[in-house]
Every structure is written in structure tokens, then in C-alpha cells.
Design an enzyme around this catalytic site. Structure first.
Site, PDB file in Angstrom:
ATOM      1  N   ASP A  65      -9.782  -4.264  -5.975  1.00 30.08           N
ATOM      2  CA  ASP A  65      -8.941  -2.756  -5.047  1.00 30.08           C
ATOM      3  C   ASP A  65      -9.533  -1.792  -5.984  1.00 30.08           C
ATOM      4  O   ASP A  65      -9.137  -1.494  -7.086  1.00 30.08           O
ATOM      5  CB  ASP A  65      -7.360  -3.028  -5.211  1.00 30.08           C
ATOM      6  N   SER A  98       1.016  -1.169   0.125  1.00 24.66           N
ATOM      7  CA  SER A  98       0.080   0.216  -0.043  1.00 24.66           C
ATOM      8  C   SER A  98       1.002   1.227   0.013  1.00 24.66           C
ATOM      9  O   SER A  98       1.595   1.308  -0.716  1.00 24.66           O
ATOM     10  CB  SER A  98      -1.067   0.128   1.233  1.00 24.66           C
ATOM     11  N   ARG A 129     -12.136   7.258   9.688  1.00 26.45           N
ATOM     12  CA  ARG A 129     -12.052   5.656   9.287  1.00 26.45           C
ATOM     13  C   ARG A 129     -12.896   4.893   8.445  1.00 26.45           C
ATOM     14  O   ARG A 129     -12.620   4.125   7.924  1.00 26.45           O
ATOM     15  CB  ARG A 129     -11.676   5.311  10.780  1.00 26.45           C
ATOM     16  N   HIS A 169      -8.605  -3.951  -1.456  1.00 29.22           N
ATOM     17  CA  HIS A 169      -7.172  -3.385  -1.261  1.00 29.22           C
ATOM     18  C   HIS A 169      -6.441  -4.064  -0.030  1.00 29.22           C
ATOM     19  O   HIS A 169      -5.500  -4.329  -0.088  1.00 29.22           O
ATOM     20  CB  HIS A 169      -7.379  -1.826  -0.992  1.00 29.22           C
ATOM     21  N   ASP A 170      -7.085  -4.511   1.090  1.00 31.41           N
ATOM     22  CA  ASP A 170      -6.639  -4.975   2.191  1.00 31.41           C
ATOM     23  C   ASP A 170      -6.410  -6.711   2.208  1.00 31.41           C
ATOM     24  O   ASP A 170      -6.274  -7.157   3.182  1.00 31.41           O
ATOM     25  CB  ASP A 170      -7.543  -4.606   3.513  1.00 31.41           C
TER      26      ASP A 170
END
Length: 383
Positions: free
Chosen positions: A318, A149, A218, A351-352
Site C-alpha cells: 500500500d 480506508s 480518478r 491499498h484496494d
């Protein structure tokens, strides 16, 4: 202003002054890092991991801190990054609040926290700091540089600015520059923090902390770290149990996905410094590897000429660092003469995925590093 430093953290003192790309300098700055495995006599088996924006240096458990790390399944004896073979270093990003010098750290000139007096931070500053750490540990060239990332951005800057610092590279969910969609998401995150009255132009305290701004920041982030495919599969339209709903709250949370985001946000707030969040977030938006190469990412990647092999991994779901950005990195490294494999994975987690998709990421990393291991053994036999 609080720093959140894991037990067992080690520190490396950066040169003082440490010049910053966009002006100014740090005095008495340091990087937080942890290590696993043993550095061999030739100092040739080192792997450096550059993580994303939120993680600390505690990527895996070790004797100094037996708590599981954020990449526990990836690092250790017999694991994909096998510490029986490799000496592994994980560094916390410059500008963070988890051990490395950042806005939450004390400015030695004033004895007070830096807050918004901290110099403007760039990805390149983090790369230069990492280069100082590698050289300070007596390592001429890393066996492999791994970036995830934001850390994958930092890795590209490190390779570009410090030729020969690594022989091989794994770039995971990275990018050579920030794209408009990711910029606007991070812009909204910063706006949420800055518009919280308790942010107070960066002069908040534990008693008056911009909790709502950090919660919203967040939540916006988590929305982009995962994918719509995962949300649908995990939550669908399932509603919260009656005891978890506040029926007296107009327009309150009704769905499981809302409850998940709120729980995720609550675990994050007060565990990350808001000013550090603002600085690191902006550094990602500013990053453009081609900036010093006439605006050409292609030319910048072509300057990375000292790598032997590279593995570039992307995730098809992603949306934050979309797959075409990893494809661009792989193509650029090939043009520079690096033997490069591009691996687009169909992970549903977005993405994670590199944090949770062991089924796909473990074999990919294992296979690449085993190849390097075989080359090393062959070299030993020939010698």
C-alpha cells in the site's frame, strides 16, 4: 448536480441543526444506510461498517436490493461477517452523493443544491453523524466497528470522540493522519477537477460536466489504490490491440495499462458528483487524530480506552496509506490497554486489496469475529 442512490437505501435523520467541526451547521441532514441480519433482544450484536470515500451503503445484496454490493464476499450468512450471528449496518459517508447529505443535496434554506455553500467538511463530522445513527437505532455499544480506508480514519475519530461506542474494532488500511504523499496526490486530483473549465466554480450541470477533470482525478487515484507489483504482473508492457488504438491521435494510448485506467475512469465519471469528491478528498487531508491532543497521534490513540480487542490490518504494498501507519495505530491501541493484533498482509493489490483479496482478508476477519462470537457464547453459558 446529481445524487446516485442505490435502491433499498434507508435514511436516518440527523439532529437539526447538526453542528460541523469547522463551523456552520446542517439543517434537515440525513445519513443513508443499509442493514443485514437481525438485531438481538439485547441490541448487543451490531457491527457498523464505515467505508471509504467512493462506496455507497450497499455493501452486500439484500431483499430490498439484490444487486451485488461492493463487499459482497465479506457479508452474508456463513461469510466472514456472518449475518446469521451479526446485525450489520453500513453507512454512506456524510458529504457523499450516494444518499447522505452532501454538496449535491438540496439546501433547505434555498431550495437549490448546496454546491460550494456546503459547510467545510471534516472526518470528525462523519464520525459524529455515525454516532447519531448508532444511538438512534437504540444501540448503546457496537459489538464491533469496522473501518476501511477513509472509513478507518472515521472509525478512529468515532472511537476517540465517543468513548464506549464500540467494544471491538477492525481497522483496515487506515491512518491516524494524512501523510504528505497522499496529500499531494489528492491535491493534484482536486486541481484536475478545478482546472476543468466545465467545473465552473462548482456550478456545472449534466450538460456541462467536468468530465476531463474527473477522468484525470480518478486515474491518479487508481494509480495509488493498486501497486506497481500488480501492474507489472497484470499488464507488463503488453500493448493495446490495433482496433483499440487511435493511430490518428498523437501520443494516444498504446499500452494495456493505459486502456485499463481509461476504462476505470469512464466507469467513474458521471457516477460521482465532483463537488462531493472535492469536499471528501479535502476532509481526508485535514484529518489528524492528534490535532486535539497537542499534535500527538500517540496521545490521541492512548485516549481510546474502552475497547476490548482490536485487529489492525495493513498491506505491505500500500503506497497510499503505507504499512507504518497501521503499525502506528496498533501500537497506540496497545498502549491504551486494548488487546490488539497487527496483521501486515503481503497482498500484491496495494491499498484496494481489502476489496479483492479474499484469500487473505476473509480468514483474518473471520478469525477475529469468531473470537468475539466465542466470548459471547461463553458469557451466555456462564450467565
Amino acid at each position: 448536480m446529481t445524487e446516485f442512490i442505490p435502491p433499498g437505501t434507508r435514511w436516518f435523520n440527523l439532529p437539526s441543526p447538526f453542528p460541523m467541526k469547522r463551523g456552520g451547521a446542517l439543517h434537515g441532514a440525513r445519513l443513508a444506510y443499509e442493514t443485514w441480519g437481525t438485531l438481538d433482544a439485547e441490541r448487543g450484536n451490531a457491527i457498523l461498517i464505515l467505508p471509504g470515500m467512493s462506496p455507497d451503503a450497499h455493501a452486500a445484496s439484500n431483499p430490498a436490493n439484490p444487486a451485488p454490493g461492493w463487499w459482497e464476499w465479506m457479508i452474508g450468512p456463513g461469510k466472514p461477517i456472518d449475518t446469521n450471528r451479526w446485525f450489520v449496518i453500513c453507512v454512506n459517508a456524510l458529504g457523499s452523493c450516494k444518499g447522505s447529505t452532501g454538496p449535491a443535496s438540496v439546501n433547505p434554506a434555498t431550495g437549490e443544491a448546496w454546491r460550494l455553500e456546503f459547510p467545510e467538511l471534516s472526518i470528525e463530522d462523519g464520525a459524529d453523524a455515525a454516532a447519531e445513527l448508532v444511538r438512534g437505532l437504540g444501540i448503546d455499544a457496537l459489538a464491533c466497528l469496522i473501518g476501511n480506508s477513509m472509513g478507518a480514519m472515521t472509525a478512529l475519530a468515532l472511537l476517540n470522540r465517543h468513548p464506549g461506542i464500540a467494544r471491538n474494532h477492525i481497522n483496515i488500511c487506515g491512518a491516524a493522519r494524512a501523510l504528505p504523499f497522499s496529500i499531494v496526490i489528492r491535491s493534484l486530483q482536486r486541481e484536475a477537477i478545478r482546472n476543468d473549465p466545465d467545473w465552473n466554480d462548482g456550478h456545472y450541470s449534466d450538460a456541462r460536466y467536468p468530465e476531463n477533470g474527473m477522468r484525470m482525478a480518478r486515474k491518479l487515484g487508481v494509480m495509488t489504490y493498486r501497486s506497481a507489483l500488480e501492474w507489472d504482473g497484470r499488464f507488463g508492457r503488453v500493448r493495446l490491440d490495433s482496433e483499440r488504438r487511435d493511430d490518428d491521435e498523437p501520443f494516444g494510448a498504446e499500452f494495456e495499462i493505459e486502456g485499463y485506467l481509461e476504462a476505470h475512469a469512464q466507469r467513474f465519471v458521471r457516477r460521482y458528483d465532483p463537488n462531493c469528491y472535492l469536499y471528501l478528498s479535502r476532509s481526508i487531508d485535514w484529518f489528524d487524530l492528534g490535532e486535539a491532543h497537542g499534535g500527538s497521534t500517540e496521545n490521541a490513540l492512548a485516549e481510546i480506552r474502552n475497547l476490548e480487542r482490536a485487529l489492525v490490518i495493513g498491506v505491505k504494498t500500500d503506497i497510499l496509506f503505507p504499512i507504518q501507519q497501521q503499525e502506528e495505530i496498533a501500537a497506540g491501541l496497545r498502549r491504551a490497554g486494548t488487546e490488539t493484533r497487527f496483521l501486515p498482509l503481503p497482498s500484491p493489490q496495494g491499498h484496494d486489496a481489502f476489496l479483492v483479496d479474499t484469500e487473505r482478508f476473509a480468514p483474518a476477519v473471520t478469525g477475529f469475529l469468531r473470537t468475539l462470537h466465542s466470548v459471547s457464547l461463553l458469557t451466555d453459558k456462564v450467565a
